[in-house]
Design an enzyme around this catalytic site. Structure first.
Site, mmCIF file in Angstrom:
data_model
loop_
_atom_site.group_PDB
_atom_site.id
_atom_site.type_symbol
_atom_site.label_atom_id
_atom_site.label_comp_id
_atom_site.label_asym_id
_atom_site.label_seq_id
_atom_site.Cartn_x
_atom_site.Cartn_y
_atom_site.Cartn_z
ATOM 1 N N CYS A 1 -54.468 31.203 -46.450
ATOM 2 C CA CYS A 1 -55.365 30.422 -45.924
ATOM 3 C C CYS A 1 -55.153 30.176 -44.290
ATOM 4 O O CYS A 1 -54.082 29.521 -44.063
ATOM 5 C CB CYS A 1 -55.513 28.887 -46.557
ATOM 6 S SG CYS A 1 -56.682 27.776 -45.686
ATOM 7 N N CYS B 1 -63.600 30.122 -41.370
ATOM 8 C CA CYS B 1 -62.808 30.721 -42.560
ATOM 9 C C CYS B 1 -61.760 31.945 -41.995
ATOM 10 O O CYS B 1 -62.326 32.987 -41.655
ATOM 11 C CB CYS B 1 -63.499 31.422 -43.672
ATOM 12 S SG CYS B 1 -62.335 31.655 -45.046
HETATM 13 O O1 PYC Z 1 -59.581 29.541 -43.331
HETATM 14 O O2 PYC Z 1 -58.530 31.322 -44.639
HETATM 15 C C1 PYC Z 1 -59.298 30.116 -44.475
HETATM 16 C C2 PYC Z 1 -59.645 29.416 -45.539
HETATM 17 C C3 PYC Z 1 -59.558 29.926 -46.994
HETATM 18 C C4 PYC Z 1 -60.310 28.673 -47.743
HETATM 19 C C5 PYC Z 1 -60.745 27.720 -46.912
HETATM 20 N N1 PYC Z 1 -60.147 28.098 -45.526
#
Ligand code: PYC
Length: 322
Positions: free
Chosen positions: A94, A245
């Protein structure tokens, strides 16, 4: 009945809008130390999963909450280890969470100048201390596993996407005319991406070695003039990432590079559904694929003690075993 009280010390932050709750004190004893983050994850999942649900689920958490257990590192050159989790289980990696952990470590005065390494179940990531909240993370190797994989999605027709690893398994779709990538369209985006995830599972489409594709990413044109693209990312469960993300941005960078659309050192600015931006670039990895670098901004929002009464019917969170 006697009431036992347990306190869990947490520090909350958000990275580009997506929350991270770092558990800094209150973990159970692990017999047989030193334990790697993967050992810790397996131990906590098998024996203390109620701690995850107590921290991440209502009434102390909420569906978008991502948690991080802060661990002693096992590698001498690392400053910390970490295991990430959310309301439905454990995450491989994450990056918004790594950025959240980094501002938390800085808040605690536990970072040195320059590069700091953090151990995760997917490998070692390298971070730099925040500058005005901006944190740069060098991620684990990322790669495109399969290009333009078609899947028939009931109610939506045939969809094509790339399968890529960026620290989690992703299926990456260009929205085209299928759906609008817009904050006002969250319900439809959630229904669509959940249907895609179910269809991938029903058709046995996975990452390498049968890795479950538990993140679905849809790309549309950016609204933010400073971005190259805008995404919506469905996380495990039914919740979406408020940030662009980081592992999803890494998967995107790997796909762009594999398609000859991103050269080493060139920058890619990925906006998320809130129009906040992660800036990414890649180096080529000797084994194939890329080593992504992702930069995002985070702020500490709270320091708290979570209090768990053994007599509380919701000590382990709402909807969990009592
Ligand atoms: O930023 O890698 C990320 C992530 C994964 C799930 C929520 N954020």
């Amino acid at each position: 009945m006697s009431d036992e009280v347990k306190r869990i010390k947490v520090i909350d932050s958000h990275t580009a809008g997506e929350p991270t709750r770092v558990v800094v004190e209150g973990l159970p004893e692990f017999a047989g130390v030193p334990a790697s983050p993967a050992d810790w994850r397996d131990f906590l999942r098998a024996q203390h999963d109620a701690l995850r649900t107590a921290v991440a689920c209502e009434p102390r958490g909420h569906e978008a909450m991502v948690g991080a257990y802060l661990l002693e590192p096992t590698q001498p050159d690392c400053v910390a280890g970490v295991v990430f989790f959310n309301n439905v289980g454990y995450l491989h990696g994450c990056l918004h969470g790594t950025i959240g952990v980094t501002v938390t470590l800085a808040h605690l005065g536990r970072l040195s100048d320059g590069d700091n390494k953090i151990e995760t179940p997917t490998g070692i990531v390298t971070v730099r201390p925040p500058e005005d909240g901006w944190v740069t993370v060098q991620n684990v190797r990322s790669w495109r596993h399969a290009a333009a994989v078609p899947v028939d999605v009931p109610g939506w027709g045939t969809v094509q996407g790339d399968v890529a690893w960026g620290g989690n398994w992703f299926y990456l779709i260009e929205a085209g005319d299928t759906i609008e990538v817009n904050f006002n369209n969250l319900d439809q985006l959630t229904d669509f991406t959940c249907a895609v995830r179910d269809a991938l599972e029903a058709n046995g489409i996975t990452g390498a070695e049968g890795g479950e594709i538990d993140h679905i990413e849809v790309f549309g044109p950016p609204v933010n003039a400073a971005a190259d693209s805008k995404n919506f990312v469905l996380c495990p469960g039914r919740e979406y990432d408020r940030s662009p993300c980081g592992t999803g941005t890494s998967a995107k960078l790997a796909c762009l590079h594999a398609a000859g659309k991103l050269q080493p050192g060139q920058s890619w600015r990925q906006a998320g559904i809130l129009d906040t931006v992660f800036e990414g670039s890649v180096q080529e990895a000797p084994e194939g694929g890329v080593i992504p670098t992702v930069k995002g901004r985070a702020f500490v929002t709270a320091e708290n003690d979570l209090i768990l009464h053994s007599n509380d019917p919701f000590a382990a969170g709402i909807g969990q075993a009592r």
